[in-house]
Scaffold this active site. Structure first.
Site, PDB file in Angstrom:
ATOM      1  N   HIS A  17       0.844  -1.203   0.000  1.00  0.00           N
ATOM      2  CA  HIS A  17       0.000   0.000   0.000  1.00  0.00           C
ATOM      3  C   HIS A  17       0.884   1.260   0.000  1.00  0.00           C
ATOM      4  O   HIS A  17       0.630   2.203  -0.734  1.00  0.00           O
ATOM      5  CB  HIS A  17      -0.883   0.054   1.261  1.00  0.00           C
ATOM      6  CG  HIS A  17      -1.948  -0.990   1.342  1.00  0.00           C
ATOM      7  ND1 HIS A  17      -2.112  -1.802   2.436  1.00  0.00           N
ATOM      8  CD2 HIS A  17      -2.915  -1.361   0.462  1.00  0.00           C
ATOM      9  CE1 HIS A  17      -3.146  -2.609   2.235  1.00  0.00           C
ATOM     10  NE2 HIS A  17      -3.641  -2.369   1.051  1.00  0.00           N
ATOM     11  N   LYS A  41     -17.060  -6.530   7.337  1.00  0.00           N
ATOM     12  CA  LYS A  41     -15.849  -7.258   7.734  1.00  0.00           C
ATOM     13  C   LYS A  41     -15.578  -7.045   9.222  1.00  0.00           C
ATOM     14  O   LYS A  41     -15.951  -6.030   9.781  1.00  0.00           O
ATOM     15  CB  LYS A  41     -14.654  -6.742   6.936  1.00  0.00           C
ATOM     16  CG  LYS A  41     -14.690  -7.138   5.466  1.00  0.00           C
ATOM     17  CD  LYS A  41     -13.402  -6.696   4.794  1.00  0.00           C
ATOM     18  CE  LYS A  41     -13.454  -6.921   3.294  1.00  0.00           C
ATOM     19  NZ  LYS A  41     -12.325  -6.283   2.604  1.00  0.00           N
ATOM     20  N   ARG A  90      -2.170  -6.124  -8.247  1.00  0.00           N
ATOM     21  CA  ARG A  90      -1.079  -7.040  -7.937  1.00  0.00           C
ATOM     22  C   ARG A  90      -0.924  -8.108  -9.004  1.00  0.00           C
ATOM     23  O   ARG A  90       0.094  -8.248  -9.626  1.00  0.00           O
ATOM     24  CB  ARG A  90      -1.306  -7.731  -6.586  1.00  0.00           C
ATOM     25  CG  ARG A  90      -0.921  -6.884  -5.416  1.00  0.00           C
ATOM     26  CD  ARG A  90      -1.545  -7.383  -4.161  1.00  0.00           C
ATOM     27  NE  ARG A  90      -2.977  -7.201  -4.208  1.00  0.00           N
ATOM     28  CZ  ARG A  90      -3.789  -7.336  -3.177  1.00  0.00           C
ATOM     29  NH1 ARG A  90      -3.297  -7.695  -2.016  1.00  0.00           N
ATOM     30  NH2 ARG A  90      -5.073  -7.127  -3.296  1.00  0.00           N
ATOM     31  N   SER A 129      -2.937  -7.644   3.075  1.00  0.00           N
ATOM     32  CA  SER A 129      -3.175  -7.457   4.511  1.00  0.00           C
ATOM     33  C   SER A 129      -3.557  -8.784   5.153  1.00  0.00           C
ATOM     34  O   SER A 129      -3.130  -9.089   6.272  1.00  0.00           O
ATOM     35  CB  SER A 129      -4.305  -6.454   4.732  1.00  0.00           C
ATOM     36  OG  SER A 129      -3.970  -5.206   4.206  1.00  0.00           O
TER      37      SER A 129
HETATM   38  P1  ADP Z   1      -9.833  -3.550  -0.341  1.00  0.00           P
HETATM   39  O1  ADP Z   1      -9.965  -2.090  -0.633  1.00  0.00           O
HETATM   40  O2  ADP Z   1     -10.218  -4.424  -1.507  1.00  0.00           O
HETATM   41  O3  ADP Z   1     -10.410  -3.994   0.956  1.00  0.00           O
HETATM   42  P2  ADP Z   1      -7.042  -3.277   0.473  1.00  0.00           P
HETATM   43  O4  ADP Z   1      -7.309  -2.264   1.510  1.00  0.00           O
HETATM   44  O5  ADP Z   1      -6.223  -4.445   0.896  1.00  0.00           O
HETATM   45  O6  ADP Z   1      -8.281  -3.881  -0.246  1.00  0.00           O
HETATM   46  O7  ADP Z   1      -6.320  -2.589  -0.764  1.00  0.00           O
HETATM   47  C1  ADP Z   1      -6.647  -1.345  -1.297  1.00  0.00           C
HETATM   48  C2  ADP Z   1      -6.043  -1.241  -2.693  1.00  0.00           C
HETATM   49  O8  ADP Z   1      -4.645  -1.453  -2.640  1.00  0.00           O
HETATM   50  C3  ADP Z   1      -6.572  -2.274  -3.697  1.00  0.00           C
HETATM   51  O9  ADP Z   1      -6.655  -1.668  -4.972  1.00  0.00           O
HETATM   52  C4  ADP Z   1      -5.513  -3.345  -3.693  1.00  0.00           C
HETATM   53  O10 ADP Z   1      -5.486  -4.041  -4.933  1.00  0.00           O
HETATM   54  C5  ADP Z   1      -4.259  -2.516  -3.505  1.00  0.00           C
HETATM   55  N1  ADP Z   1      -3.178  -3.298  -2.907  1.00  0.00           N
HETATM   56  C6  ADP Z   1      -3.218  -4.070  -1.808  1.00  0.00           C
HETATM   57  N2  ADP Z   1      -2.030  -4.668  -1.585  1.00  0.00           N
HETATM   58  C7  ADP Z   1      -1.200  -4.256  -2.580  1.00  0.00           C
HETATM   59  C8  ADP Z   1       0.167  -4.533  -2.934  1.00  0.00           C
HETATM   60  N3  ADP Z   1       0.888  -5.390  -2.229  1.00  0.00           N
HETATM   61  N4  ADP Z   1       0.662  -3.936  -4.038  1.00  0.00           N
HETATM   62  C9  ADP Z   1      -0.112  -3.110  -4.770  1.00  0.00           C
HETATM   63  N5  ADP Z   1      -1.393  -2.815  -4.509  1.00  0.00           N
HETATM   64  C10 ADP Z   1      -1.937  -3.370  -3.429  1.00  0.00           C
END
Ligand code: ADP
Length: 162
Positions: A17, A41, A90, A129
């Protein structure tokens, strides 16, 4: 001024992130990272804790702001007069979900909210995460996945649960 929003659960924020945040902050004049308060969630960290982690991790990035929201992204974006959402990709598995989300947001907002994708840096391609939480729950090493101060907070959570 080009302003964009990076929405997500960030439960917790990972180095993946943070990499997207840094890169997006170089593209846009202002980047608002916003934690989604997702009632469905059961999170490890409260919205307030997630916001504080993001604030601490981005304190050296002057054009990054941290906020939170509930409900539909398009409503929050309209309230804040934001028209670009940033999301990270990803692997191919993210693609279908992210494409659908982007299309729904564009449709519902009548073209007012577009999505820009940044591809992950390869070293974070398999980082999520949920995997960080799973590794930490078994006492595994997450030092390559999250900043040190975040790793400490994650272990504290799991120790408190025991
Ligand atoms: P969500 O919003 O689906 O609950 P997250 O908070 O985990 O998911 O992720 C927010 C955004 O960051 C999403 O677009 C996700 O694809 C991206 N993201 C999460 N982990 C990574 C990573 N390791 N590298 C690049 N982008 C990521």
């Amino acid at each position: 001024m080009k302003r964009a929003i990076y929405p997500g659960s960030f439960d917790p924020m990972t180095l993946g992130h943070l990499d997207i945040i840094k890169r997006a902050s170089e593209i846009f004049d202002v980047l608002i990272v916003s934690v989604l308060n997702n009632k469905e969630k059961t999170p490890l960290f409260s919205v307030e804790e997630r916001v504080n982690i993001l604030k601490e991790a981005t304190k050296e990035l002057p054009n990054v702001e941290v906020d939170s929201f509930s409900g539909l992204l398009i409503n929050y974006a309209a309230e804040k007069d934001l028209h670009i959402a940033v999301r990270g990709l990803r692997a191919i598995t993210d693609f279908e979900y992210e494409l659908q989300l982007a299309q729904v947001n564009r449709l519902l907002s009548k073209g007012e909210l577009d999505t820009v994708f940044l591809t992950t840096s390869l070293e974070y391609a398999y980082l999520s995460s949920s995997s960080v939480k799973e590794i930490a729950s078994f006492g595994g090493d997450i030092s390559q996945c999250v900043p040190d101060f975040v790793a400490q907070k994650i272990y504290e959570k799991f120790n408190a649960k025991r």
